[in-house]
Enzyme design. Sequence first.
Site, PDB file in Angstrom:
ATOM      1  N   THR A 181       6.760  -7.128  25.566  1.00  0.00           N
ATOM      2  CA  THR A 181       6.727  -5.775  26.109  1.00  0.00           C
ATOM      3  C   THR A 181       8.134  -5.205  26.051  1.00  0.00           C
ATOM      4  OG1 THR A 181       6.202  -4.457  28.056  1.00  0.00           O
ATOM      5  CG2 THR A 181       6.951  -6.683  28.484  1.00  0.00           C
ATOM      6  N   GLU A 326       2.095  -7.640  31.299  1.00  0.00           N
ATOM      7  CA  GLU A 326       2.176  -8.802  32.186  1.00  0.00           C
ATOM      8  C   GLU A 326       0.861  -9.069  32.913  1.00  0.00           C
ATOM      9  OE1 GLU A 326       4.187  -6.328  31.798  1.00  0.00           O
ATOM     10  OE2 GLU A 326       6.283  -6.790  32.194  1.00  0.00           O
ATOM     11  N   LYS A 434      15.162  11.355  42.602  1.00  0.00           N
ATOM     12  CA  LYS A 434      15.622  11.249  43.987  1.00  0.00           C
ATOM     13  C   LYS A 434      16.415  12.497  44.343  1.00  0.00           C
ATOM     14  CE  LYS A 434      15.347   6.607  42.876  1.00  0.00           C
ATOM     15  NZ  LYS A 434      15.538   6.336  41.459  1.00  0.00           N
ATOM     16  N   TRP A 439      11.963  11.474  47.544  1.00  0.00           N
ATOM     17  CA  TRP A 439      11.474  11.187  46.201  1.00  0.00           C
ATOM     18  C   TRP A 439      10.550  12.284  45.685  1.00  0.00           C
ATOM     19  CZ3 TRP A 439       9.764   5.388  46.932  1.00  0.00           C
ATOM     20  CH2 TRP A 439      10.913   4.583  46.990  1.00  0.00           C
TER      21      TRP A 439
HETATM   22  P1  ADP Z   1       5.538  -0.980  28.174  1.00  0.00           P
HETATM   23  O1  ADP Z   1       6.105  -1.498  29.471  1.00  0.00           O
HETATM   24  O2  ADP Z   1       6.106  -1.570  26.943  1.00  0.00           O
HETATM   25  O3  ADP Z   1       5.376   0.514  28.141  1.00  0.00           O
HETATM   26  P2  ADP Z   1       2.967  -1.752  29.104  1.00  0.00           P
HETATM   27  O4  ADP Z   1       1.729  -1.360  28.437  1.00  0.00           O
HETATM   28  O5  ADP Z   1       3.073  -3.110  29.602  1.00  0.00           O
HETATM   29  O6  ADP Z   1       4.059  -1.530  28.089  1.00  0.00           O
HETATM   30  O7  ADP Z   1       3.263  -0.690  30.232  1.00  0.00           O
HETATM   31  C1  ADP Z   1       2.868  -0.898  31.530  1.00  0.00           C
HETATM   32  C2  ADP Z   1       3.229   0.299  32.361  1.00  0.00           C
HETATM   33  O8  ADP Z   1       2.493   1.442  31.959  1.00  0.00           O
HETATM   34  C3  ADP Z   1       2.870   0.130  33.821  1.00  0.00           C
HETATM   35  O9  ADP Z   1       3.840  -0.611  34.506  1.00  0.00           O
HETATM   36  C4  ADP Z   1       2.796   1.574  34.285  1.00  0.00           C
HETATM   37  O10 ADP Z   1       4.068   2.106  34.552  1.00  0.00           O
HETATM   38  C5  ADP Z   1       2.246   2.293  33.075  1.00  0.00           C
HETATM   39  N1  ADP Z   1       0.797   2.522  33.209  1.00  0.00           N
HETATM   40  C6  ADP Z   1      -0.208   1.782  32.728  1.00  0.00           C
HETATM   41  N2  ADP Z   1      -1.393   2.343  33.012  1.00  0.00           N
HETATM   42  C7  ADP Z   1      -1.144   3.476  33.708  1.00  0.00           C
HETATM   43  C8  ADP Z   1      -1.960   4.502  34.281  1.00  0.00           C
HETATM   44  N3  ADP Z   1      -3.261   4.498  34.195  1.00  0.00           N
HETATM   45  N4  ADP Z   1      -1.322   5.516  34.910  1.00  0.00           N
HETATM   46  C9  ADP Z   1       0.021   5.556  35.007  1.00  0.00           C
HETATM   47  N5  ADP Z   1       0.832   4.630  34.473  1.00  0.00           N
HETATM   48  C10 ADP Z   1       0.267   3.597  33.832  1.00  0.00           C
END
Ligand code: ADP
Length: 537
Positions: A181, A326, A434, A439
């Site tokens: 990732t 993860e 912020k 926030w």
């Molecule tokens: P990368 O970290 O490489 O972008 P990932 O697919 O592992 O790849 O990304 C995971 C992240 O994507 C999550 O931690 C979150 O921030 C975001 N995410 C995943 N699904 C959603 C969703 N439905 N709405 C908002 N954010 C999301």
Amino acid sequence: MMQTPLTMTQMMKRAEMFFPKKQVVSRTASGIHRFSYKQMAERTRRLADSLTKLGVEKGDRIGTLAWNHHRHLEAYFAIPCMGAVLHTINIRLSPQHICYIINHAEDKVLLVDPDILPLLEKCASELHSVKAFIVMTDDKELPETTLSPIYHYEQLLTESDPNYSFPEDINENDPAGMCYTSATTGNPKGVIYTHRGIVLHSLALGLADGGGISERDVAMPVVPMFHVNAWGIPFAAVWFGTTLVLPGPYFTPKLLAELIETEKVTITAGVPTIWLGLLKELEAGSYDLTSLRAVLCGGSAAPKGMIKTFEQKYNIPFKHAYGMTETSPLALISTLKSYQDKLDPEEKLEIRSKQGTLVPGLELKIIGKDGEVAWDGKEMGELALRGPWIASEYYKDERTQDAFHDGWLYTGDVVTIDEEGFVKIVDRTKDLIKSGGEWISSVDLENALMAHEAVFEAAVVAVPDAQWQERPIACVVLKEGFKGKTTKEDLVEFLKPQFAKWWIPDDILFLEEIPKTSVGKFLKRTLREQVQKEVQK
Ligand code: ADP
């Protein structure tokens, strides 16, 4: 109870025994191909035999650099079922990161699509562990390439044993797959998936209140097979005997609409960018998409306006879900509780646009400034998860200590949770704005802007501010007919009734496009730099 191992071999064998007539529809460079699960299983055994003959042993990592198609699906099963590790590589990363990933995972063999060869050639001299390249091509001949030694996928299969037996001694905790990732800074981080994790995650994909995938479905994962195992859909679909439609390389929204119509796809999955593109196509052309019973959407927040258009204008049910590399990835999914059916449509839409409730099998906690947050839909905290398909570490990486503590994964996502347990992602910890000690959620502002009829896409980022520490700036891409007509003032007026005064962005910049990551998410880091330059002018 018996302690039988949960391995992917049983998934493969079930398709082979009970669903030999069911189909895999695969689009490749040369067109649409149809295979039965009987053929798929035989080809999978042949591939495992070929890899064994090339010297692949238990635990070896085998990389794939490929689109969504049948050969990639065969690799998805042959590699874990022979005891090796399926390492799917994100082909949209830079050559440097791809090279880092292959070396870090110490991939022994790489299975590569022909159009990806030039990318790989760029870093071939730096690859230390790779002993063979296999090209997954439709052509009879091998393409011209400097990579060596190089093998032809179909040629290898022809020369192999269709009755290859998978080893019986796989432990359910053995690694089956791995995926890297992207990190905010530095190199990508690797996650290992075990057989047990994949089996249990697949069960969750089959739950009626989870992914709800069943034998009767025709499933089309649009999310790439090099991104969190296409959200695990290929594994679950094969196990359940579900018809699979794999859309192949370089698809367009038009092609997706045509595939849904002709193959009668019932469930499909992808990131919001894909669905925004499909909606644009549906406005332009006429398609019969009545077969669809679910569009699964995750990876970044699904704008409320988009959910509404899918459901109310096109009568296509939409499922918002959340996960990360993860977490295999399915962790949250937004399905209404039975007694919420009686709420009015706007309230229901509000709930369903949240990321949802926890999938059975996992546990969550949300840690705010003063310990666990209240279930009031307001207090913000970081989401932590644990469970049998949540990673427990990054592969050989010191950054494990940043995200994993006391048996929990700290997701880096700031969320709220309401009285009913629906979690809403407010921001990434690093993207929150912020302002004056409070926030501001960039995601909330983006969703509100994207609900405006003139807005195609919107991203909100923070810029440093002497008085308030940070202030939000919105970047907006207007729809074609609205360019030059809709003004900043129109959008600010639209936002005002929806937010506290101090949430309203200090400026709105109109862009031609918003920079995106390799998986279609807004590239906030690049955008922040771009905006800062713009603001300083
Ligand atoms: P990368 O970290 O490489 O972008 P990932 O697919 O592992 O790849 O990304 C995971 C992240 O994507 C999550 O931690 C979150 O921030 C975001 N995410 C995943 N699904 C959603 C969703 N439905 N709405 C908002 N954010 C999301």
